[in-house]
Design an enzyme around this catalytic site. Structure first.
Site, mmCIF file in Angstrom:
data_model
loop_
_atom_site.group_PDB
_atom_site.id
_atom_site.type_symbol
_atom_site.label_atom_id
_atom_site.label_comp_id
_atom_site.label_asym_id
_atom_site.label_seq_id
_atom_site.Cartn_x
_atom_site.Cartn_y
_atom_site.Cartn_z
ATOM 1 N N LYS A 1 -9.813 3.270 -6.056
ATOM 2 C CA LYS A 1 -9.621 3.914 -4.747
ATOM 3 C C LYS A 1 -9.165 5.365 -4.906
ATOM 4 O O LYS A 1 -9.697 6.258 -4.258
ATOM 5 C CB LYS A 1 -8.549 3.169 -3.908
ATOM 6 C CG LYS A 1 -8.865 1.745 -3.572
ATOM 7 C CD LYS A 1 -7.830 1.158 -2.626
ATOM 8 C CE LYS A 1 -6.433 1.091 -3.212
ATOM 9 N NZ LYS A 1 -6.286 0.142 -4.338
ATOM 10 N N ARG B 1 -2.123 -1.873 4.077
ATOM 11 C CA ARG B 1 -2.106 -2.932 3.072
ATOM 12 C C ARG B 1 -1.705 -4.267 3.697
ATOM 13 O O ARG B 1 -1.654 -5.267 2.995
ATOM 14 C CB ARG B 1 -1.105 -2.573 1.985
ATOM 15 C CG ARG B 1 -1.725 -2.058 0.687
ATOM 16 C CD ARG B 1 -0.580 -1.805 -0.241
ATOM 17 N NE ARG B 1 -0.838 -1.661 -1.627
ATOM 18 C CZ ARG B 1 -1.092 -0.514 -2.255
ATOM 19 N NH1 ARG B 1 -1.253 0.600 -1.587
ATOM 20 N NH2 ARG B 1 -1.182 -0.497 -3.563
ATOM 21 N N ARG C 1 -5.001 3.733 -17.439
ATOM 22 C CA ARG C 1 -5.123 4.952 -16.625
ATOM 23 C C ARG C 1 -3.944 5.907 -16.769
ATOM 24 O O ARG C 1 -2.831 5.515 -17.081
ATOM 25 C CB ARG C 1 -5.394 4.598 -15.167
ATOM 26 C CG ARG C 1 -4.312 3.893 -14.442
ATOM 27 C CD ARG C 1 -4.834 3.465 -13.069
ATOM 28 N NE ARG C 1 -3.794 2.911 -12.265
ATOM 29 C CZ ARG C 1 -3.974 2.437 -11.033
ATOM 30 N NH1 ARG C 1 -5.179 2.466 -10.485
ATOM 31 N NH2 ARG C 1 -2.971 1.951 -10.359
ATOM 32 N N ARG D 1 1.792 5.657 -14.964
ATOM 33 C CA ARG D 1 2.693 5.056 -13.976
ATOM 34 C C ARG D 1 3.520 3.927 -14.561
ATOM 35 O O ARG D 1 3.013 3.138 -15.332
ATOM 36 C CB ARG D 1 1.875 4.535 -12.786
ATOM 37 C CG ARG D 1 1.419 5.621 -11.868
ATOM 38 C CD ARG D 1 0.425 5.134 -10.872
ATOM 39 N NE ARG D 1 0.791 3.877 -10.220
ATOM 40 C CZ ARG D 1 0.110 3.334 -9.224
ATOM 41 N NH1 ARG D 1 -0.976 3.947 -8.784
ATOM 42 N NH2 ARG D 1 0.487 2.209 -8.685
ATOM 43 N N ARG E 1 1.108 -7.325 -8.338
ATOM 44 C CA ARG E 1 0.368 -6.466 -7.397
ATOM 45 C C ARG E 1 -0.932 -7.142 -6.946
ATOM 46 O O ARG E 1 -1.342 -7.015 -5.793
ATOM 47 C CB ARG E 1 0.101 -5.100 -8.037
ATOM 48 C CG ARG E 1 1.395 -4.277 -8.115
ATOM 49 C CD ARG E 1 1.318 -3.163 -9.145
ATOM 50 N NE ARG E 1 0.336 -2.156 -8.853
ATOM 51 C CZ ARG E 1 -0.136 -1.307 -9.766
ATOM 52 N NH1 ARG E 1 0.263 -1.357 -11.013
ATOM 53 N NH2 ARG E 1 -1.017 -0.399 -9.410
HETATM 54 P P1 AMP Z 1 -0.600 2.478 -5.201
HETATM 55 O O1 AMP Z 1 -0.394 3.816 -5.825
HETATM 56 O O2 AMP Z 1 -1.438 2.529 -3.959
HETATM 57 O O3 AMP Z 1 -1.068 1.433 -6.184
HETATM 58 O O4 AMP Z 1 0.859 1.988 -4.699
HETATM 59 C C1 AMP Z 1 1.921 1.798 -5.624
HETATM 60 C C2 AMP Z 1 3.010 0.954 -5.006
HETATM 61 O O5 AMP Z 1 3.534 1.625 -3.836
HETATM 62 C C3 AMP Z 1 2.567 -0.413 -4.472
HETATM 63 O O6 AMP Z 1 2.552 -1.406 -5.501
HETATM 64 C C4 AMP Z 1 3.624 -0.685 -3.409
HETATM 65 O O7 AMP Z 1 4.852 -1.086 -3.971
HETATM 66 C C5 AMP Z 1 3.821 0.701 -2.798
HETATM 67 N N1 AMP Z 1 2.875 0.964 -1.681
HETATM 68 C C6 AMP Z 1 1.890 1.903 -1.620
HETATM 69 N N2 AMP Z 1 1.238 1.860 -0.457
HETATM 70 C C7 AMP Z 1 1.819 0.861 0.257
HETATM 71 C C8 AMP Z 1 1.583 0.294 1.544
HETATM 72 N N3 AMP Z 1 0.603 0.755 2.336
HETATM 73 N N4 AMP Z 1 2.386 -0.733 1.941
HETATM 74 C C9 AMP Z 1 3.368 -1.207 1.168
HETATM 75 N N5 AMP Z 1 3.633 -0.738 -0.070
HETATM 76 C C10 AMP Z 1 2.872 0.287 -0.512
#
Ligand code: AMP
Length: 219
Positions: A13, A88, A127, A161, A172
Site C-alpha cells: 500500500k 482499518r 523492507r 520499522r 498485525r
Molecule cells: P502501518 O504503517 O499502516 O502498517 O501502521 C503501523 C501501525 O500503526 C499499525 O500496526 C497500528 O498499530 C497503527 N495504525 C496505523 N493506522 C491505523 C488505523 N487506521 N487504525 C488503527 N491503528 C492504526
C-alpha cells in the site's frame, strides 16, 4: 481524485500510494507514518499509541479518526488524496464518511491489494525506507538503483520499522483479518471496491492501479 488503498500489512500500500500520489499530484495520507511521527515527537497521541503499535495491535478509532479528520480538512488535501492504512475498522470507515460529507468530498475508488498471507512475512521483513524522504525499499524486490543512495532524494540513511518483525507481523495479520477485512464488503456494497493483484511485480501492480483510475477494472 480521492482514493483509499486497502490491504494487509506488506501488501504494498505504501509503495503504491507513494507512486500514485506522485503521478497524480495527490497527498499521501498514511496514518502509520503520522502515528510514527507522533511517537518520535513524544506528543500525547504518540505516548498513547507507542505500546499498541509495538504490539502490532490497532490504535483506538477516536485517535486515528481525529488525526485524519484534521488532515483531510487541510488546504493541501483539496486537490485529492490517497488514504494509506486508513480506515482499518468499520467504525473508522463510517467516521470517514461523516468527515467527507462535512467537507463536501467523496471517495472515488477503494483499491484493494490482494496478497497471500504466506508472502507477507517475507515482504515485511525485508523492507526499509529513506530517513530523509520516506521512500520505500525492499532487500529483494525493490533495492535503490545505486546501493546505499535513495533514488528519490539522494539521501544515504535508511531505517527499518520496529514493528516489522515476525512476531508482530502475526499480530498485525490477525488484526487485519478480524478488524479490517470487514471493510471489503462495506465498500463492495457501495460499488467502490477495485481489487488488484498485489502478488504481481511492483510496476505491474502500478499499471493495474492506473487502469482502475482510468476507468477500467473494479467490481
Ligand atoms: P502501518 O504503517 O499502516 O502498517 O501502521 C503501523 C501501525 O500503526 C499499525 O500496526 C497500528 O498499530 C497503527 N495504525 C496505523 N493506522 C491505523 C488505523 N487506521 N487504525 C488503527 N491503528 C492504526
Amino acid at each position: 481524485m480521492n482514493l483509499i488503498f486497502l490491504g494487509p500489512p506488506g501488501a504494498g500500500k505504501g509503495t503504491q500510494a507513494q507512486r500514485v500520489a506522485a503521478a497524480h499530484g495527490l497527498v499521501q495520507l498514511s496514518t502509520g507514518d503520522m502515528l510514527r511521527a507522533a511517537v518520535a515527537a513524544g506528543t500525547e497521541v504518540g505516548l498513547k499509541a507507542k505500546a499498541v503499535m509495538e504490539a502490532g495491535e490497532l490504535v483506538s478509532d477516536d485517535i486515528v479518526v481525529a488525526i485524519v479528520a484534521d488532515r483531510i480538512a487541510g488546504p493541501d488535501c483539496a486537490g485529492g488524496f490517497v488514504l494509506d492504512g486508513f480506515p482499518r475498522t468499520v467504525a473508522q470507515a463510517e467516521a470517514l464518511d461523516t468527515v467527507l460529507d462535512g467537507n463536501g468530498m467523496r471517495i472515488d475508488h477503494v483499491v484493494e491489494m490482494t496478497v497471500d498471507d504466506d508472502a507477507l512475512v517475507e515482504r515485511i521483513s525485508g523492507r526499509f525506507s529513506c530517513v530523509a524522504c520516506g521512500a520505500a525499499y525492499h532487500d529483494r524486490f525493490n533495492r535503490p538503483k545505486v546501493e546505499g543512495v535513495c533514488d528519490a532524494c539522494g539521501g544515504g540513511e535508511f531505517v527499518r520499522r520496529e514493528d516489522d518483525n515476525a512476531e508482530t507481523v502475526a499480530t498485525r495479520l490477525r488484526a487485519y483479518h478480524a478488524q479490517t477485512a470487514p471493510l471489503l464488503p462495506y465498500y463492495r456494497e457501495r460499488g467502490a471496491l477495485r481489487p488488484v493483484d498485489g502478488m504481481a511485480e511492483i510496476d505491474a501492480v502500478t499499471r493495474q492501479i492506473e487502469a482502475v483510475l482510468d476507468g477500467g477494472g473494479g467490481d
